[in-house]
Design a protein around this motif. Structure first.
Motif, PDB file in Angstrom:
ATOM      1  N   VAL A 221       0.853  -1.190   0.000  1.00  0.00           N
ATOM      2  CA  VAL A 221       0.000   0.000   0.000  1.00  0.00           C
ATOM      3  C   VAL A 221       0.888   1.238   0.000  1.00  0.00           C
ATOM      4  O   VAL A 221       1.663   1.451   0.929  1.00  0.00           O
ATOM      5  N   LYS A 222       0.754   2.052  -1.047  1.00  0.00           N
ATOM      6  CA  LYS A 222       1.638   3.222  -1.167  1.00  0.00           C
ATOM      7  C   LYS A 222       0.918   4.490  -0.695  1.00  0.00           C
ATOM      8  O   LYS A 222      -0.271   4.662  -0.948  1.00  0.00           O
ATOM      9  N   PRO A 223       1.655   5.384  -0.049  1.00  0.00           N
ATOM     10  CA  PRO A 223       1.046   6.663   0.318  1.00  0.00           C
ATOM     11  C   PRO A 223       0.719   7.476  -0.938  1.00  0.00           C
ATOM     12  O   PRO A 223       1.341   7.281  -1.989  1.00  0.00           O
ATOM     13  N   ILE A 224      -0.270   8.357  -0.841  1.00  0.00           N
ATOM     14  CA  ILE A 224      -0.597   9.202  -2.002  1.00  0.00           C
ATOM     15  C   ILE A 224      -0.064  10.621  -1.806  1.00  0.00           C
ATOM     16  O   ILE A 224      -0.163  11.457  -2.689  1.00  0.00           O
ATOM     17  N   GLU A 225       0.483  10.887  -0.613  1.00  0.00           N
ATOM     18  CA  GLU A 225       1.078  12.204  -0.357  1.00  0.00           C
ATOM     19  C   GLU A 225       2.089  12.050   0.774  1.00  0.00           C
ATOM     20  O   GLU A 225       2.071  11.036   1.461  1.00  0.00           O
ATOM     21  N   ASN A 226       2.921  13.068   0.951  1.00  0.00           N
ATOM     22  CA  ASN A 226       3.797  13.059   2.129  1.00  0.00           C
ATOM     23  C   ASN A 226       3.843  14.443   2.761  1.00  0.00           C
ATOM     24  O   ASN A 226       4.791  14.812   3.419  1.00  0.00           O
ATOM     25  N   ASP A 227       2.751  15.187   2.503  1.00  0.00           N
ATOM     26  CA  ASP A 227       2.767  16.590   2.948  1.00  0.00           C
ATOM     27  C   ASP A 227       1.521  16.987   3.728  1.00  0.00           C
ATOM     28  O   ASP A 227       1.298  18.176   3.976  1.00  0.00           O
ATOM     29  N   ALA A 228       0.677  16.022   4.106  1.00  0.00           N
ATOM     30  CA  ALA A 228      -0.594  16.392   4.748  1.00  0.00           C
ATOM     31  C   ALA A 228      -0.355  17.008   6.117  1.00  0.00           C
ATOM     32  O   ALA A 228       0.373  16.456   6.939  1.00  0.00           O
ATOM     33  N   ARG A 229      -0.949  18.163   6.340  1.00  0.00           N
ATOM     34  CA  ARG A 229      -0.865  18.786   7.666  1.00  0.00           C
ATOM     35  C   ARG A 229      -2.041  19.733   7.850  1.00  0.00           C
ATOM     36  O   ARG A 229      -2.688  20.123   6.873  1.00  0.00           O
ATOM     37  N   LEU A 230      -2.284  20.075   9.079  1.00  0.00           N
ATOM     38  CA  LEU A 230      -3.340  21.034   9.382  1.00  0.00           C
ATOM     39  C   LEU A 230      -2.888  22.408   8.887  1.00  0.00           C
ATOM     40  O   LEU A 230      -1.758  22.821   9.132  1.00  0.00           O
ATOM     41  N   SER A 231      -3.753  23.094   8.162  1.00  0.00           N
ATOM     42  CA  SER A 231      -3.371  24.412   7.639  1.00  0.00           C
ATOM     43  C   SER A 231      -3.184  25.403   8.796  1.00  0.00           C
ATOM     44  O   SER A 231      -3.766  25.215   9.870  1.00  0.00           O
ATOM     45  N   PRO A 232      -2.380  26.466   8.598  1.00  0.00           N
ATOM     46  CA  PRO A 232      -2.205  27.466   9.664  1.00  0.00           C
ATOM     47  C   PRO A 232      -3.546  28.018  10.124  1.00  0.00           C
ATOM     48  O   PRO A 232      -3.767  28.234  11.316  1.00  0.00           O
ATOM     49  N   PHE A 233      -4.471  28.171   9.178  1.00  0.00           N
ATOM     50  CA  PHE A 233      -5.809  28.663   9.525  1.00  0.00           C
ATOM     51  C   PHE A 233      -6.509  27.680  10.479  1.00  0.00           C
ATOM     52  O   PHE A 233      -7.108  28.069  11.479  1.00  0.00           O
ATOM     53  N   GLY A 234      -6.411  26.371  10.131  1.00  0.00           N
ATOM     54  CA  GLY A 234      -7.028  25.339  10.979  1.00  0.00           C
ATOM     55  C   GLY A 234      -6.398  25.318  12.362  1.00  0.00           C
ATOM     56  O   GLY A 234      -7.093  25.169  13.363  1.00  0.00           O
ATOM     57  N   LYS A 235      -5.068  25.501  12.403  1.00  0.00           N
ATOM     58  CA  LYS A 235      -4.355  25.472  13.693  1.00  0.00           C
ATOM     59  C   LYS A 235      -4.761  26.638  14.590  1.00  0.00           C
ATOM     60  O   LYS A 235      -4.706  26.546  15.812  1.00  0.00           O
ATOM     61  N   ALA A 236      -5.152  27.735  13.941  1.00  0.00           N
ATOM     62  CA  ALA A 236      -5.471  28.942  14.708  1.00  0.00           C
ATOM     63  C   ALA A 236      -6.865  28.892  15.346  1.00  0.00           C
ATOM     64  O   ALA A 236      -7.224  29.782  16.115  1.00  0.00           O
ATOM     65  N   HIS A 237      -7.656  27.871  15.033  1.00  0.00           N
ATOM     66  CA  HIS A 237      -8.995  27.776  15.632  1.00  0.00           C
ATOM     67  C   HIS A 237      -8.908  27.676  17.144  1.00  0.00           C
ATOM     68  O   HIS A 237      -7.996  27.031  17.671  1.00  0.00           O
ATOM     69  N   THR A 238      -9.872  28.289  17.820  1.00  0.00           N
ATOM     70  CA  THR A 238      -9.827  28.231  19.283  1.00  0.00           C
ATOM     71  C   THR A 238     -10.269  26.863  19.802  1.00  0.00           C
ATOM     72  O   THR A 238      -9.785  26.396  20.820  1.00  0.00           O
ATOM     73  N   LYS A 239     -11.203  26.228  19.053  1.00  0.00           N
ATOM     74  CA  LYS A 239     -11.668  24.899  19.496  1.00  0.00           C
ATOM     75  C   LYS A 239     -11.254  23.854  18.462  1.00  0.00           C
ATOM     76  O   LYS A 239     -11.219  24.144  17.264  1.00  0.00           O
ATOM     77  N   PRO A 240     -10.976  22.610  18.894  1.00  0.00           N
ATOM     78  CA  PRO A 240     -10.750  21.546  17.901  1.00  0.00           C
ATOM     79  C   PRO A 240     -12.059  21.197  17.185  1.00  0.00           C
ATOM     80  O   PRO A 240     -13.140  21.580  17.642  1.00  0.00           O
ATOM     81  N   VAL A 535      -2.777  16.529  -2.654  1.00  0.00           N
ATOM     82  CA  VAL A 535      -3.842  15.732  -3.284  1.00  0.00           C
ATOM     83  C   VAL A 535      -5.228  16.374  -3.165  1.00  0.00           C
ATOM     84  O   VAL A 535      -6.185  15.903  -3.762  1.00  0.00           O
ATOM     85  N   TYR A 536      -5.318  17.449  -2.401  1.00  0.00           N
ATOM     86  CA  TYR A 536      -6.602  18.164  -2.265  1.00  0.00           C
ATOM     87  C   TYR A 536      -6.875  18.967  -3.535  1.00  0.00           C
ATOM     88  O   TYR A 536      -6.030  19.730  -3.996  1.00  0.00           O
ATOM     89  N   LYS A 537      -8.063  18.751  -4.114  1.00  0.00           N
ATOM     90  CA  LYS A 537      -8.451  19.529  -5.300  1.00  0.00           C
ATOM     91  C   LYS A 537      -9.591  20.463  -4.925  1.00  0.00           C
ATOM     92  O   LYS A 537     -10.739  20.018  -4.758  1.00  0.00           O
ATOM     93  N   PRO A 538      -9.293  21.776  -4.808  1.00  0.00           N
ATOM     94  CA  PRO A 538     -10.334  22.722  -4.365  1.00  0.00           C
ATOM     95  C   PRO A 538     -11.574  22.675  -5.248  1.00  0.00           C
ATOM     96  O   PRO A 538     -12.689  22.856  -4.767  1.00  0.00           O
ATOM     97  N   VAL A 539     -11.385  22.369  -6.531  1.00  0.00           N
ATOM     98  CA  VAL A 539     -12.520  22.392  -7.457  1.00  0.00           C
ATOM     99  C   VAL A 539     -13.562  21.324  -7.113  1.00  0.00           C
ATOM    100  O   VAL A 539     -14.735  21.447  -7.470  1.00  0.00           O
TER     101      VAL A 539
END
Ligand SMILES: [Zn+2]
Length: 552
Positions: A221-240, A535-539
């Motif tokens: 099973v191969k990974p499809i990305e190696n860069d997934a992380r919570l965006s700075p905007f997501g990290k800045a949320h006050t609540k999870p 791998v995220y496609k905004p469209v």
């Protein structure tokens, strides 16, 4: 002279040699007769044995089972092998018969995997006097008989020829029997795919070989990305974020009240502030395709089973971004989509108010969820995989007190019910799903002080309910009717979630008439969880056009 002849005759009578073909016929008949009470119990439950046609079908399928068993037994009836392999076969078949008769399990590859991964203490806890009696009666005694039995083998050449001849005859006879009732076989096996997993010992021989071959050629099973992380905007949320993704089962869009169905099948969801999308199409027409496809980045056009199995999916990407993932299953499994995240099988829990002997109602998916959530900090996604509207026994999918539309079809043989009874039973499953989804939303509301909460509901595929005499699902995609492909889909977002993510829900509501597909799920969920990756496609993110801030 006469003395020696009579001594020889006497000697032969005592030894009672058995030819290999007779031996195989006898042993296979023995298996069919004494190790298959679950198989025949199910057959008698599914076929109308009071009708002549039903009796003929049962006789036909019994003969086919005997002939198939004979083929396998015949192939392994070899000198030296018999006295070692057959005792193993009898003892294993005895255990299999016990677990099928007692727990109603069926034998498939994953079951063999489970058995292979079971440790001694777990095995010990399964031991009891009934199992021991099964093993003695159906395992040890026939094994002793085989060990003492005198089988006469011909020369290598004659044995090979005899095997080829009788296996060919048995195979042709099987084909003839199946062809003579091909329509009955086709509809029977479409409705009761699991029945072959009850044919003892064929089931565990097949599952064992399948396990051995797939284990040897383990898919990487191969990974499809190696860069997934919570965006700075997501990290800045006050609540999870606490996110529930409900994977529905066999719910068709046009039977949802919120989609304009004439009957009020979704009275509770109609009261919730959901954003409902009525034009959504599935990736496949059966669970084994739709579920892995929904969680794969491939999308409908690029999807194949082998491609999906050889690469990671949505839940892996979310997990890599540091978000906790939990899959709770009240269905058959997650079809490989949750192999590397936490999985809970809820369908065999013994909770009296939610479960009967065979299964649990979907509310079991919410059982002690408070404790589950409290045990892990940070953002989390919980996937709830429903049993939903899985047929043909729709009447078994909801508790008796949730039976709203009557009269209902109370058999899994839909052809014996009126169309109205079938639809009533199906619509009751949708009404129960409405009740279940409403409970999930109400539960999320209790978490609003700690989390920004959101829920997505998306069914895997639809269902035919007698249109053009079609029932159930699983038609080849290109010719499948719309009833099997149009699936219900909605979002529920808490006010805090909308605010924290700068989502304009009026904008979303204006977009609900657009056509979407299960291909949108992957990217919409990543967007909703603020996971940043190549791998995220905004469209393909349904929410993206209605999110005010540029998060990436
Ligand atoms: Zn399904």
């Amino acid at each position: 002279m006469s003395v020696s002849i009579s001594a020889k005759i006497q000697n032969e009578a005592v030894v009672q040699q058995l030819g290999t073909t007779q031996f195989s016929l006898f042993v296979s008949l023995f298996f069919v007769a004494f190790y298959n009470s679950s198989f025949f119990g199910s057959i008698f439950g599914m076929v109308d044995y009071t009708s002549l046609k039903g009796v003929i079908f049962i006789a036909n399928i019994s003969l086919v089972l005997w002939l198939f068993t004979f083929i396998i037994i015949s192939l392994i009836t070899l000198p030296y092998v018999v006295k070692i392999l057959f005792p193993i076969l009898f003892i294993t078949a005895a255990c299999v018969a016990y677990f099928m008769d007692t727990y109603g399990v069926v034998i498939h590859r994953l079951m063999i995997q489970n058995v292979m991964e079971t440790d001694f203490s777990e095995t010990e806890s399964l031991m009891n006097i009934h199992l021991i009696l099964y093993v003695i009666a159906l395992g040890v005694l026939p094994s002793l008989l085989i060990v003492k039995m005198n089988i006469s083998y011909g020369s290598v050449k004659s044995e090979c020829w005899r095997k080829v001849k009788f296996v060919a005859i048995a195979f042709i006879a099987c084909l003839a029997l199946i062809m003579s009732m091909s329509m009955d076989y086709a509809s029977f096996f479409r409705n009761h795919k699991n029945i072959r997993q009850m044919a003892n010992p064929l089931n565990f021989i097949y599952a064992g070989l399948s396990y051995a071959t797939t284990t040897n050629s383990a898919i990487e099973v191969k990974p499809i990305e190696n860069d997934a992380r919570l965006s700075p905007f997501g990290k800045a949320h006050t609540k999870p974020t606490l996110f529930i993704l409900v994977v529905g089962e066999t719910a068709r869009a046009d039977h949802f009240g919120v989609n304009g169905y004439a009957r009020n099948t979704t009275p509770l969801l109609a009261q919730q502030n959901i954003i409902n999308f009525p034009n959504v199409i599935s990736c496949g027409t059966e669970t084994a395709v739709s579920v892995p496809c929904m969680f794969s980045v491939l999308g409908h056009n690029n999807y194949s089973d082998s491609k999906a199995k050889s690469q990671e999916g949505l839940l892996d990407v979310i997990h890599h971004a540091g978000i906790d993932v939990l899959w709770r299953d009240n269905n058959s499994s997650c079809k490989g989509t949750c192999n590397r995240v936490t999985y809970e099988d809820m369908q065999h829990l013994q909770i009296p108010e939610l479960c009967n002997k065979r299964e649990c109602f979907d509310e079991v998916l919410l059982h002690s969820l408070d404790e589950k959530v409290a045990s892990v900090s940070g953002s989390k996604i919980i996937v709830l995989h429903q049993k939903g509207s899985h047929g043909p026994d729709y009447f078994d999918r909801y508790p008796q007190n949730k039976e709203f539309f009557t009269p209902v079809c109370k058999t899994n043989q839909l052809q014996h019910c009126t169309k109205e009874e079938v639809i009533n039973a199906f619509d009751n499953t949708i009404r129960y799903t409405d009740y279940f989804l409403n409970r999930a939303i109400e539960w999320l509301k209790t978490k609003n002080s700690q989390y920004d909460t959101a829920l997505i509901y998306l069914s895997d595929h639809g269902e035919s309910l007698g249109e053009n005499n079609l029932y159930l699902h699983g038609m080849p995609y290109s010719i499948a009717p719309k009833e099997q492909k149009q699936v219900p889909f909605f979002l529920w977002l808490s006010k805090d979630y909308e605010k924290a993510n700068s989502i304009n829900s009026d904008c979303l509501k204006n977009n609900t008439a657009n056509s979407y597909s299960q291909d949108n799920l992957f990217h919409t969920v990543l967007g909703m969880l603020n996971v940043q990756t190549q791998v995220y496609k905004p469209v393909l993110d349904i929410i993206k056009p209605c999110r005010a801030n540029p998060i990436r």
